[in-house]
Motif scaffolding. Sequence first.
Motif, mmCIF file in Angstrom:
data_model
loop_
_atom_site.group_PDB
_atom_site.id
_atom_site.type_symbol
_atom_site.label_atom_id
_atom_site.label_comp_id
_atom_site.label_asym_id
_atom_site.label_seq_id
_atom_site.Cartn_x
_atom_site.Cartn_y
_atom_site.Cartn_z
ATOM 1 N N VAL A 63 -24.921 3.105 24.291
ATOM 2 C CA VAL A 63 -24.240 3.373 23.018
ATOM 3 C C VAL A 63 -23.789 4.823 23.014
ATOM 4 N N ALA A 64 -22.567 5.035 22.568
ATOM 5 C CA ALA A 64 -21.995 6.380 22.567
ATOM 6 C C ALA A 64 -22.554 7.208 21.428
ATOM 7 N N PHE A 65 -22.765 8.482 21.697
ATOM 8 C CA PHE A 65 -23.091 9.438 20.640
ATOM 9 C C PHE A 65 -21.756 9.935 20.069
ATOM 10 N N ASP A 66 -21.176 9.139 19.193
ATOM 11 C CA ASP A 66 -19.843 9.436 18.670
ATOM 12 C C ASP A 66 -19.816 9.527 17.146
ATOM 13 N N PRO A 76 -16.847 16.976 18.498
ATOM 14 C CA PRO A 76 -16.362 17.972 19.457
ATOM 15 C C PRO A 76 -15.599 17.336 20.613
ATOM 16 N N LYS A 77 -14.870 18.166 21.358
ATOM 17 C CA LYS A 77 -14.187 17.683 22.553
ATOM 18 C C LYS A 77 -15.214 17.191 23.569
ATOM 19 N N ALA A 78 -14.833 16.129 24.320
ATOM 20 C CA ALA A 78 -15.765 15.552 25.289
ATOM 21 C C ALA A 78 -16.179 16.567 26.345
ATOM 22 N N SER A 79 -15.289 17.487 26.702
ATOM 23 C CA SER A 79 -15.612 18.495 27.712
ATOM 24 C C SER A 79 -16.611 19.520 27.189
ATOM 25 N N ASP A 80 -16.696 19.635 25.854
ATOM 26 C CA ASP A 80 -17.596 20.600 25.210
ATOM 27 C C ASP A 80 -18.963 19.977 24.958
ATOM 28 N N PHE A 81 -18.969 18.775 24.363
ATOM 29 C CA PHE A 81 -20.243 18.168 23.966
ATOM 30 C C PHE A 81 -20.034 16.682 23.704
ATOM 31 N N THR A 82 -20.698 15.853 24.491
ATOM 32 C CA THR A 82 -20.620 14.407 24.304
ATOM 33 C C THR A 82 -21.859 13.769 24.919
ATOM 34 N N GLY A 83 -22.035 12.467 24.710
ATOM 35 C CA GLY A 83 -23.215 11.826 25.281
ATOM 36 C C GLY A 83 -23.290 10.347 25.000
ATOM 37 N N GLN A 84 -24.324 9.730 25.555
ATOM 38 C CA GLN A 84 -24.606 8.316 25.331
ATOM 39 C C GLN A 84 -26.091 8.072 25.596
ATOM 40 N N GLY A 85 -26.596 6.924 25.116
ATOM 41 C CA GLY A 85 -28.010 6.627 25.298
ATOM 42 C C GLY A 85 -28.280 5.155 25.508
ATOM 43 N N LYS A 86 -29.418 4.867 26.126
ATOM 44 C CA LYS A 86 -29.892 3.503 26.360
ATOM 45 C C LYS A 86 -31.370 3.431 25.994
ATOM 46 N N VAL A 87 -31.840 2.218 25.657
ATOM 47 C CA VAL A 87 -33.245 2.012 25.287
ATOM 48 C C VAL A 87 -33.765 0.781 26.025
ATOM 49 N N LEU A 203 -39.687 -7.756 17.521
ATOM 50 C CA LEU A 203 -40.107 -6.629 16.683
ATOM 51 C C LEU A 203 -38.900 -5.740 16.382
ATOM 52 N N THR A 204 -38.756 -5.313 15.127
ATOM 53 C CA THR A 204 -37.650 -4.446 14.708
ATOM 54 C C THR A 204 -38.204 -3.187 14.044
ATOM 55 N N ILE A 205 -37.739 -2.027 14.508
ATOM 56 C CA ILE A 205 -38.083 -0.754 13.875
ATOM 57 C C ILE A 205 -36.796 0.044 13.683
ATOM 58 N N GLY A 206 -36.860 1.113 12.900
ATOM 59 C CA GLY A 206 -35.702 1.967 12.695
ATOM 60 C C GLY A 206 -35.607 3.029 13.784
ATOM 61 N N LEU A 207 -34.371 3.336 14.205
ATOM 62 C CA LEU A 207 -34.156 4.325 15.260
ATOM 63 C C LEU A 207 -32.921 5.174 14.974
ATOM 64 N N SER A 208 -33.071 6.477 15.184
ATOM 65 C CA SER A 208 -31.931 7.382 15.298
ATOM 66 C C SER A 208 -32.206 8.269 16.499
ATOM 67 N N PHE A 209 -31.295 8.285 17.481
ATOM 68 C CA PHE A 209 -31.440 9.268 18.556
ATOM 69 C C PHE A 209 -30.115 9.986 18.711
ATOM 70 N N HIS A 210 -30.215 11.307 18.912
ATOM 71 C CA HIS A 210 -29.042 12.165 18.804
ATOM 72 C C HIS A 210 -29.307 13.489 19.527
ATOM 73 N N HIS A 221 -23.139 21.465 16.362
ATOM 74 C CA HIS A 221 -22.920 20.025 16.187
ATOM 75 C C HIS A 221 -24.221 19.269 16.407
ATOM 76 N N GLN A 222 -24.315 18.157 15.729
ATOM 77 C CA GLN A 222 -25.355 17.166 16.021
ATOM 78 C C GLN A 222 -24.664 15.805 16.044
ATOM 79 N N ILE A 223 -24.687 15.145 17.196
ATOM 80 C CA ILE A 223 -24.021 13.854 17.342
ATOM 81 C C ILE A 223 -25.024 12.794 17.761
ATOM 82 N N GLY A 224 -24.795 11.566 17.313
ATOM 83 C CA GLY A 224 -25.721 10.502 17.633
ATOM 84 C C GLY A 224 -25.091 9.131 17.583
ATOM 85 N N TRP A 225 -25.963 8.126 17.674
ATOM 86 C CA TRP A 225 -25.566 6.732 17.695
ATOM 87 C C TRP A 225 -25.134 6.248 16.309
ATOM 88 N N THR A 226 -25.756 6.804 15.271
ATOM 89 C CA THR A 226 -25.456 6.405 13.900
ATOM 90 C C THR A 226 -25.014 7.628 13.095
#
Length: 263
Positions: A63-66, A76-87, A203-210, A221-226
């Motif tokens: 999932v993109a940190f967008d 921010p510009k992708a060259s400056d700061f971007t990301g993605q995550g998996k669980v 099982l379902t729990i709440g998650l924010s990762f950023h 900046h702070q960017i994340g999945w949500t």
Amino acid sequence: MKKLMKSPKSVKVVGKLITAVTLIFFVTHLTAAAKRDKQYVAKQITNLKVDGNLGEWERAEAVAFDELKDVGAGIPKASDFTGQGKVAWSAKDPTRIYFAVEITDDKLQDINPPDATWWNDDSVEFMFDFDNGMVRESLVQWTLGANGKDLSAAAGKENTEWVLVNKGNDYIYEVAIDPTKPRGNPQFANPGKGKDFKAKDGLTIGLSFHANDCEGGSREHQIGWTPGGAWDALFYGDLIFDDEVLAVEPSGKLALTWGALKQ
């Protein structure tokens, strides 16, 4: 011998009752499984090893940190700061939640020691609502510094296994978090939440990762999945654990680079 016949009226009544019960069942279960706007279905990876090699993660959803979180005037510009995550998770060690996070950041800021305004240093945060309380008091935060050393908030050596691989502007975090183990800073640790955590199918729990991008002594900046505030549980996503096993063999000992993943 006479056959007992049901009247058309009784058949209709029974039919309506069955329909009503079925609807209640589906509504109840759908509500329980999807409380928030976004969901991530975490599959099992049985050969996980926290070594910075992401070969095992090949089939896991990224999932993109967008989305902007607490800070930033725009993405921010992708060259400056971007990301993605998996669980992911594994039934062999169900008290641990595994993450793979790839970040591009053009400049490292590391000016604070652990647990001292870490949000003003480049870092990744993992935040949980283990009991789905949907309020700030339910939340627990783990923070890992982009220097590969700093553990802040609830994160500590006993409850966090991690490796950070850095090549130029690209950072790969491979992380295993165990919320049942003793925690760090009590202000953010919320020790009563998640102490009996055990992942299982459904099982379902709440998650924010950023991720935090900091320059000039403060956070830009702070960017994340949500979207939405990092400490607002209503803006978290649902992390849903699923029994399916992603059977992927490790592809070697060299860590994949985030730069290669983006191409």
